[in-house]
Enzyme design. Structure first.
Site, PDB file in Angstrom:
ATOM      1  N   ASP A  56       0.821  -1.210   0.000  1.00 45.17           N
ATOM      2  CA  ASP A  56       0.000   0.000   0.000  1.00 45.17           C
ATOM      3  C   ASP A  56       0.854   1.258   0.000  1.00 45.17           C
ATOM      4  O   ASP A  56       0.470   2.267  -0.592  1.00 45.17           O
ATOM      5  CB  ASP A  56      -0.972  -0.023   1.191  1.00 45.17           C
ATOM      6  N   GLU A 101      -5.529   4.017  -0.552  1.00 47.97           N
ATOM      7  CA  GLU A 101      -4.319   3.265  -0.191  1.00 47.97           C
ATOM      8  C   GLU A 101      -3.716   3.814   1.103  1.00 47.97           C
ATOM      9  O   GLU A 101      -3.151   3.064   1.907  1.00 47.97           O
ATOM     10  CB  GLU A 101      -3.272   3.313  -1.321  1.00 47.97           C
ATOM     11  N   HIS A 151      -5.557   2.380   3.918  1.00 40.18           N
ATOM     12  CA  HIS A 151      -5.134   0.999   4.155  1.00 40.18           C
ATOM     13  C   HIS A 151      -3.864   0.968   5.009  1.00 40.18           C
ATOM     14  O   HIS A 151      -3.756   0.185   5.955  1.00 40.18           O
ATOM     15  CB  HIS A 151      -4.911   0.256   2.831  1.00 40.18           C
ATOM     16  N   TYR A 192      -3.320  -0.719   8.839  1.00 36.25           N
ATOM     17  CA  TYR A 192      -2.261  -1.626   9.297  1.00 36.25           C
ATOM     18  C   TYR A 192      -1.580  -1.055  10.541  1.00 36.25           C
ATOM     19  O   TYR A 192      -1.253  -1.789  11.479  1.00 36.25           O
ATOM     20  CB  TYR A 192      -1.217  -1.864   8.196  1.00 36.25           C
ATOM     21  N   GLU A 239     -10.066  -2.709  -2.722  1.00 39.96           N
ATOM     22  CA  GLU A 239      -9.168  -3.253  -3.749  1.00 39.96           C
ATOM     23  C   GLU A 239      -9.945  -3.759  -4.963  1.00 39.96           C
ATOM     24  O   GLU A 239      -9.464  -3.699  -6.088  1.00 39.96           O
ATOM     25  CB  GLU A 239      -8.285  -4.370  -3.184  1.00 39.96           C
ATOM     26  N   HIS A 296     -10.307  -1.058  -7.251  1.00 39.54           N
ATOM     27  CA  HIS A 296      -9.040  -0.729  -7.926  1.00 39.54           C
ATOM     28  C   HIS A 296      -8.776  -1.710  -9.073  1.00 39.54           C
ATOM     29  O   HIS A 296      -8.262  -1.334 -10.117  1.00 39.54           O
ATOM     30  CB  HIS A 296      -7.880  -0.751  -6.931  1.00 39.54           C
TER      31      HIS A 296
HETATM   32 FE   LIG Z   1      -4.670  -0.888  -0.805  1.00 40.99          FE
HETATM   33 FE   LIG Z   2      -5.341  -0.845  -4.254  1.00 43.72          FE
END
Ligand SMILES: [Fe+2]
Ligand SMILES: [Fe+2]
Length: 350
Positions: free
Chosen positions: A94, A124, A127, A131, A225, A228
Protein backbone atom coordinates in the site's frame (compact mmCIF):
# COMPACT_ATOMS: atom_id res chain seq x y z
CA UNK A 1 4.52 -4.69 -26.65
CA UNK A 2 2.92 -3.39 -29.80
CA UNK A 3 5.12 -0.79 -31.46
CA UNK A 4 2.39 1.13 -33.26
CA UNK A 5 1.47 3.43 -30.39
CA UNK A 6 2.66 7.01 -30.52
CA UNK A 7 5.41 7.86 -28.08
CA UNK A 8 3.95 8.35 -24.61
CA UNK A 9 3.78 11.99 -23.59
CA UNK A 10 3.54 13.46 -20.09
CA UNK A 11 0.67 15.94 -19.98
CA UNK A 12 1.28 19.63 -19.35
CA UNK A 13 -0.41 21.03 -16.24
CA UNK A 14 -1.42 24.26 -18.01
CA UNK A 15 -2.67 23.63 -21.49
CA UNK A 16 -5.01 26.40 -22.70
CA UNK A 17 -4.96 25.06 -26.26
CA UNK A 18 -6.00 21.59 -25.14
CA UNK A 19 -8.99 19.81 -26.63
CA UNK A 20 -11.48 18.49 -24.07
CA UNK A 21 -14.04 17.33 -26.63
CA UNK A 22 -15.39 13.85 -26.06
CA UNK A 23 -14.59 12.78 -29.59
CA UNK A 24 -10.88 13.49 -29.19
CA UNK A 25 -10.56 12.43 -25.56
CA UNK A 26 -8.16 9.54 -24.88
CA UNK A 27 -7.03 7.76 -21.73
CA UNK A 28 -3.40 8.48 -22.68
CA UNK A 29 -1.82 10.79 -25.26
CA UNK A 30 -4.89 13.02 -25.46
CA UNK A 31 -4.68 16.79 -25.14
CA UNK A 32 -6.56 17.59 -21.96
CA UNK A 33 -6.70 21.05 -20.41
CA UNK A 34 -6.94 19.23 -17.04
CA UNK A 35 -10.28 20.92 -16.36
CA UNK A 36 -12.66 18.72 -14.39
CA UNK A 37 -15.86 19.29 -16.29
CA UNK A 38 -17.60 16.28 -14.85
CA UNK A 39 -20.81 17.06 -16.70
CA UNK A 40 -19.13 15.95 -19.92
CA UNK A 41 -17.95 12.39 -19.57
CA UNK A 42 -16.70 10.07 -22.28
CA UNK A 43 -15.99 6.99 -20.16
CA UNK A 44 -19.34 6.43 -18.48
CA UNK A 45 -18.00 3.53 -16.38
CA UNK A 46 -15.89 6.11 -14.55
CA UNK A 47 -18.99 7.83 -13.22
CA UNK A 48 -20.47 4.72 -11.62
CA UNK A 49 -17.09 3.60 -10.30
CA UNK A 50 -16.58 7.05 -8.75
CA UNK A 51 -19.84 6.72 -6.83
CA UNK A 52 -18.98 3.22 -5.65
CA UNK A 53 -15.52 4.28 -4.48
CA UNK A 54 -16.91 7.23 -2.53
CA UNK A 55 -19.67 5.11 -1.01
CA UNK A 56 -17.00 2.73 0.28
CA UNK A 57 -15.59 5.34 2.66
CA UNK A 58 -14.61 3.83 6.00
CA UNK A 59 -12.56 4.60 9.10
CA UNK A 60 -10.20 1.91 10.48
CA UNK A 61 -10.63 2.91 14.14
CA UNK A 62 -14.36 2.24 13.99
CA UNK A 63 -13.57 -1.47 14.11
CA UNK A 64 -13.01 -2.64 17.70
CA UNK A 65 -9.78 -4.67 18.02
CA UNK A 66 -9.80 -5.25 21.78
CA UNK A 67 -10.79 -8.92 21.46
CA UNK A 68 -8.11 -9.38 18.79
CA UNK A 69 -5.48 -8.23 21.26
CA UNK A 70 -6.52 -11.09 23.54
CA UNK A 71 -6.90 -13.58 20.69
CA UNK A 72 -3.39 -12.82 19.51
CA UNK A 73 -1.92 -14.18 22.77
CA UNK A 74 -3.47 -17.56 21.94
CA UNK A 75 -2.23 -17.83 18.36
CA UNK A 76 0.47 -20.43 17.86
CA UNK A 77 3.94 -19.37 16.74
CA UNK A 78 3.25 -20.19 13.07
CA UNK A 79 0.11 -18.07 13.10
CA UNK A 80 1.89 -15.17 14.81
CA UNK A 81 4.73 -15.29 12.30
CA UNK A 82 2.28 -15.39 9.38
CA UNK A 83 0.16 -12.60 10.87
CA UNK A 84 3.17 -10.29 11.18
CA UNK A 85 4.77 -11.23 7.86
CA UNK A 86 1.58 -10.69 5.90
CA UNK A 87 1.00 -7.34 7.58
CA UNK A 88 4.53 -6.35 6.68
CA UNK A 89 4.02 -7.26 3.04
CA UNK A 90 0.65 -5.50 2.83
CA UNK A 91 2.11 -2.37 4.42
CA UNK A 92 4.82 -2.27 1.78
CA UNK A 93 2.34 -2.78 -1.06
CA UNK A 94 0.00 0.00 0.00
CA UNK A 95 2.91 2.36 0.68
CA UNK A 96 4.45 1.90 -2.72
CA UNK A 97 1.07 2.01 -4.42
CA UNK A 98 0.23 5.36 -2.84
CA UNK A 99 3.51 6.72 -4.15
CA UNK A 100 3.26 5.25 -7.62
CA UNK A 101 -0.29 6.20 -8.58
CA UNK A 102 0.62 9.87 -9.25
CA UNK A 103 3.39 8.70 -11.61
CA UNK A 104 0.79 7.00 -13.75
CA UNK A 105 -1.76 9.77 -13.30
CA UNK A 106 0.67 12.25 -14.90
CA UNK A 107 0.00 10.50 -18.20
CA UNK A 108 -3.76 10.09 -17.91
CA UNK A 109 -5.54 12.54 -20.19
CA UNK A 110 -9.16 11.67 -19.38
CA UNK A 111 -10.28 13.86 -16.44
CA UNK A 112 -12.95 11.39 -15.31
CA UNK A 113 -10.31 8.65 -15.01
CA UNK A 114 -7.85 10.97 -13.25
CA UNK A 115 -10.43 11.57 -10.49
CA UNK A 116 -10.61 7.84 -9.81
CA UNK A 117 -6.84 7.60 -9.40
CA UNK A 118 -7.01 10.40 -6.83
CA UNK A 119 -9.59 8.47 -4.81
CA UNK A 120 -7.60 5.28 -5.16
CA UNK A 121 -4.51 7.06 -3.83
CA UNK A 122 -6.25 8.26 -0.68
CA UNK A 123 -7.79 4.82 -0.13
CA UNK A 124 -4.32 3.27 -0.19
CA UNK A 125 -3.38 5.70 2.58
CA UNK A 126 -6.37 4.56 4.64
CA UNK A 127 -5.13 1.00 4.16
CA UNK A 128 -1.70 1.92 5.50
CA UNK A 129 -3.39 3.62 8.43
CA UNK A 130 -5.44 0.50 9.14
CA UNK A 131 -2.26 -1.63 9.30
CA UNK A 132 -0.75 0.91 11.71
CA UNK A 133 -3.88 0.68 13.85
CA UNK A 134 -3.75 -3.15 13.83
CA UNK A 135 -0.05 -3.15 14.71
CA UNK A 136 -0.50 -0.58 17.44
CA UNK A 137 -3.45 -2.46 18.95
CA UNK A 138 -2.19 -6.02 18.69
CA UNK A 139 1.55 -6.36 18.25
CA UNK A 140 3.78 -5.67 21.28
CA UNK A 141 5.85 -2.53 20.81
CA UNK A 142 9.19 -4.36 20.74
CA UNK A 143 8.06 -6.35 17.69
CA UNK A 144 6.26 -3.56 15.87
CA UNK A 145 9.29 -1.98 14.20
CA UNK A 146 10.50 -5.42 13.18
CA UNK A 147 7.27 -5.84 11.23
CA UNK A 148 7.81 -2.53 9.47
CA UNK A 149 11.44 -3.44 8.69
CA UNK A 150 10.83 -7.00 7.54
CA UNK A 151 10.72 -6.02 3.86
CA UNK A 152 14.38 -5.06 4.13
CA UNK A 153 15.60 -7.88 6.37
CA UNK A 154 13.83 -10.89 4.88
CA UNK A 155 15.44 -12.04 1.61
CA UNK A 156 12.33 -13.60 0.07
CA UNK A 157 10.16 -10.61 0.87
CA UNK A 158 12.89 -8.27 -0.35
CA UNK A 159 13.18 -10.04 -3.69
CA UNK A 160 9.49 -9.95 -4.50
CA UNK A 161 9.14 -6.32 -3.46
CA UNK A 162 12.18 -5.52 -5.58
CA UNK A 163 10.51 -7.04 -8.64
CA UNK A 164 7.41 -4.85 -8.52
CA UNK A 165 9.14 -1.71 -7.21
CA UNK A 166 11.86 -2.11 -9.83
CA UNK A 167 9.26 -1.92 -12.59
CA UNK A 168 7.73 1.18 -10.97
CA UNK A 169 11.21 2.73 -10.73
CA UNK A 170 12.02 1.92 -14.38
CA UNK A 171 9.00 3.95 -15.45
CA UNK A 172 10.12 6.94 -13.35
CA UNK A 173 13.62 6.68 -14.83
CA UNK A 174 12.38 6.38 -18.40
CA UNK A 175 8.76 6.81 -19.44
CA UNK A 176 9.14 4.81 -22.64
CA UNK A 177 6.18 2.99 -24.15
CA UNK A 178 7.70 -0.32 -23.04
CA UNK A 179 8.07 0.85 -19.46
CA UNK A 180 4.54 2.24 -19.48
CA UNK A 181 3.09 -1.09 -20.58
CA UNK A 182 5.09 -2.81 -17.86
CA UNK A 183 4.08 -0.38 -15.12
CA UNK A 184 0.40 -0.78 -16.03
CA UNK A 185 0.60 -4.57 -15.85
CA UNK A 186 2.63 -4.37 -12.62
CA UNK A 187 -0.04 -2.16 -11.05
CA UNK A 188 -2.71 -4.60 -12.10
CA UNK A 189 -0.72 -7.52 -10.65
CA UNK A 190 -0.24 -5.71 -7.36
CA UNK A 191 -3.93 -4.85 -7.09
CA UNK A 192 -5.35 -8.15 -8.28
CA UNK A 193 -2.96 -10.88 -7.16
CA UNK A 194 -0.50 -9.84 -4.46
CA UNK A 195 -2.94 -9.16 -1.65
CA UNK A 196 -5.05 -12.22 -1.92
CA UNK A 197 -3.30 -15.15 -0.24
CA UNK A 198 -2.70 -12.75 2.65
CA UNK A 199 -6.38 -11.81 2.77
CA UNK A 200 -7.32 -15.49 2.81
CA UNK A 201 -5.08 -16.08 5.84
CA UNK A 202 -7.09 -13.54 7.84
CA UNK A 203 -10.44 -14.95 6.67
CA UNK A 204 -9.18 -18.41 7.58
CA UNK A 205 -8.45 -17.23 11.12
CA UNK A 206 -11.91 -15.67 11.26
CA UNK A 207 -13.52 -19.02 10.44
CA UNK A 208 -11.90 -20.23 13.68
CA UNK A 209 -13.53 -17.26 15.45
CA UNK A 210 -10.28 -15.51 16.23
CA UNK A 211 -8.98 -12.11 15.12
CA UNK A 212 -12.43 -11.13 13.90
CA UNK A 213 -11.74 -7.38 14.11
CA UNK A 214 -8.66 -7.75 11.93
CA UNK A 215 -10.69 -9.77 9.45
CA UNK A 216 -13.23 -6.92 9.31
CA UNK A 217 -10.46 -4.41 8.58
CA UNK A 218 -9.24 -6.69 5.81
CA UNK A 219 -12.75 -6.97 4.39
CA UNK A 220 -12.99 -3.19 4.10
CA UNK A 221 -9.58 -3.10 2.41
CA UNK A 222 -10.59 -5.99 0.14
CA UNK A 223 -13.74 -4.12 -0.87
CA UNK A 224 -11.65 -1.09 -1.89
CA UNK A 225 -9.17 -3.25 -3.75
CA UNK A 226 -11.93 -4.73 -5.87
CA UNK A 227 -12.74 -1.26 -7.19
CA UNK A 228 -9.04 -0.73 -7.93
CA UNK A 229 -8.99 -3.96 -9.91
CA UNK A 230 -12.09 -2.82 -11.77
CA UNK A 231 -10.44 0.53 -12.50
CA UNK A 232 -7.30 -1.05 -13.93
CA UNK A 233 -9.29 -3.58 -15.95
CA UNK A 234 -11.21 -0.74 -17.57
CA UNK A 235 -8.14 1.42 -18.12
CA UNK A 236 -6.03 -1.39 -19.61
CA UNK A 237 -8.83 -2.54 -21.92
CA UNK A 238 -9.61 0.99 -23.07
CA UNK A 239 -5.94 1.80 -23.67
CA UNK A 240 -5.73 -1.33 -25.78
CA UNK A 241 -8.83 -0.37 -27.77
CA UNK A 242 -7.49 3.12 -28.40
CA UNK A 243 -3.91 2.06 -29.15
CA UNK A 244 -4.04 -1.05 -31.28
CA UNK A 245 -3.63 -3.59 -28.45
CA UNK A 246 -0.62 -1.85 -27.05
CA UNK A 247 -0.46 -4.09 -23.96
CA UNK A 248 0.03 -7.60 -25.31
CA UNK A 249 -0.92 -11.03 -24.02
CA UNK A 250 2.72 -12.02 -24.28
CA UNK A 251 3.76 -9.32 -21.81
CA UNK A 252 0.85 -10.05 -19.49
CA UNK A 253 1.65 -13.77 -19.44
CA UNK A 254 5.35 -13.18 -18.89
CA UNK A 255 4.82 -10.83 -15.95
CA UNK A 256 1.99 -12.79 -14.32
CA UNK A 257 4.08 -15.98 -14.50
CA UNK A 258 6.88 -14.34 -12.52
CA UNK A 259 4.42 -12.79 -10.06
CA UNK A 260 2.59 -16.09 -9.54
CA UNK A 261 5.84 -17.93 -8.86
CA UNK A 262 6.85 -15.32 -6.29
CA UNK A 263 3.40 -15.31 -4.70
CA UNK A 264 3.45 -19.11 -4.32
CA UNK A 265 7.02 -19.13 -3.02
CA UNK A 266 6.30 -16.40 -0.50
CA UNK A 267 3.03 -17.95 0.70
CA UNK A 268 4.67 -21.35 1.11
CA UNK A 269 7.50 -19.70 3.00
CA UNK A 270 5.24 -18.00 5.55
CA UNK A 271 2.34 -20.49 5.68
CA UNK A 272 3.61 -23.74 4.20
CA UNK A 273 1.61 -26.60 5.67
CA UNK A 274 1.65 -25.13 9.17
CA UNK A 275 -1.72 -23.38 9.15
CA UNK A 276 -4.89 -25.46 9.39
CA UNK A 277 -7.16 -24.74 6.42
CA UNK A 278 -4.40 -23.73 4.00
CA UNK A 279 -1.57 -25.76 2.51
CA UNK A 280 0.94 -25.63 -0.31
CA UNK A 281 -1.43 -27.41 -2.70
CA UNK A 282 -4.34 -25.06 -2.11
CA UNK A 283 -1.98 -22.07 -2.30
CA UNK A 284 -0.84 -23.12 -5.76
CA UNK A 285 -4.39 -23.86 -6.90
CA UNK A 286 -5.74 -20.58 -5.59
CA UNK A 287 -2.90 -18.47 -6.98
CA UNK A 288 -3.16 -20.00 -10.47
CA UNK A 289 -6.95 -19.76 -10.38
CA UNK A 290 -6.70 -16.06 -9.52
CA UNK A 291 -4.10 -15.44 -12.22
CA UNK A 292 -6.42 -16.97 -14.82
CA UNK A 293 -9.37 -14.89 -13.65
CA UNK A 294 -7.38 -11.68 -13.70
CA UNK A 295 -5.90 -12.29 -17.15
CA UNK A 296 -9.25 -13.26 -18.68
CA UNK A 297 -10.75 -10.07 -17.20
CA UNK A 298 -8.45 -7.93 -19.33
CA UNK A 299 -9.28 -9.88 -22.46
CA UNK A 300 -6.55 -12.51 -22.77
CA UNK A 301 -6.28 -16.29 -22.64
CA UNK A 302 -5.73 -17.91 -19.24
CA UNK A 303 -2.13 -18.72 -18.34
CA UNK A 304 -2.81 -21.97 -16.47
CA UNK A 305 -5.32 -24.17 -18.30
CA UNK A 306 -7.28 -26.39 -15.93
CA UNK A 307 -7.05 -24.11 -12.91
CA UNK A 308 -10.70 -23.14 -12.96
CA UNK A 309 -11.74 -23.83 -9.39
CA UNK A 310 -11.37 -21.66 -6.35
CA UNK A 311 -10.23 -23.84 -3.42
CA UNK A 312 -11.15 -21.10 -0.95
CA UNK A 313 -14.79 -20.67 -1.92
CA UNK A 314 -15.80 -21.28 1.70
CA UNK A 315 -13.80 -18.28 2.89
CA UNK A 316 -15.68 -16.14 0.41
CA UNK A 317 -18.93 -17.17 2.06
CA UNK A 318 -17.49 -16.65 5.51
CA UNK A 319 -16.23 -13.23 4.68
CA UNK A 320 -19.67 -12.21 3.46
CA UNK A 321 -21.93 -13.19 6.32
CA UNK A 322 -20.27 -11.95 9.50
CA UNK A 323 -21.11 -8.29 9.03
CA UNK A 324 -23.87 -6.28 7.47
CA UNK A 325 -21.82 -3.36 6.24
CA UNK A 326 -19.16 -5.09 4.16
CA UNK A 327 -20.63 -7.16 1.44
CA UNK A 328 -18.84 -7.93 -1.74
CA UNK A 329 -17.99 -10.76 -4.00
CA UNK A 330 -14.32 -11.08 -3.19
CA UNK A 331 -13.31 -13.28 -6.04
CA UNK A 332 -14.79 -11.36 -8.91
CA UNK A 333 -13.61 -8.00 -10.04
CA UNK A 334 -17.05 -6.52 -9.51
CA UNK A 335 -18.44 -5.28 -6.27
CA UNK A 336 -21.98 -6.40 -5.69
CA UNK A 337 -23.26 -4.43 -2.75
CA UNK A 338 -22.32 -1.18 -1.07
CA UNK A 339 -24.17 -0.22 2.02
CA UNK A 340 -21.89 1.83 4.21
CA UNK A 341 -22.43 5.36 3.02
CA UNK A 342 -25.66 6.94 1.83
CA UNK A 343 -25.67 8.59 -1.55
CA UNK A 344 -26.76 12.21 -1.53
CA UNK A 345 -28.55 12.95 -4.75
CA UNK A 346 -29.02 16.71 -4.56
CA UNK A 347 -27.94 19.79 -2.64
CA UNK A 348 -31.38 20.21 -1.08
CA UNK A 349 -30.90 16.98 0.84
CA UNK A 350 -27.81 18.18 2.67
FE1 LIG B 1 -4.67 -0.89 -0.80
FE1 LIG C 1 -5.34 -0.84 -4.25
Amino acid sequence: MNETMNELKIKPIFNPNGDDSLINRRIINGSTTNLFNLNEIKYTWAKSLYRVMLANFWIPEKVDLSQDTLDYQNLNEHEKKAFESILSFLTFLDSIQTNNIPNIANYITAPEVRTLLAIQEYQEVIHSQSYAYILESIIPIERRNKVYELWRTDDILFDRNKYIAGIYQDFINSSSNTNFARVMVANYILESLYFYNGFIFFYNLATKHVMLGTADEIRYINRDELTHIDLFVKVIKTINQENDNFITQELVHEMFAIAAQQEIEWTNYILGNNIAGMDTKSTEKYTKYLVNQRIVNIGFEPLYPGYNENPYQSFELMSDNSGESVKSNFFESTVTNYSQATAIEGWDEI
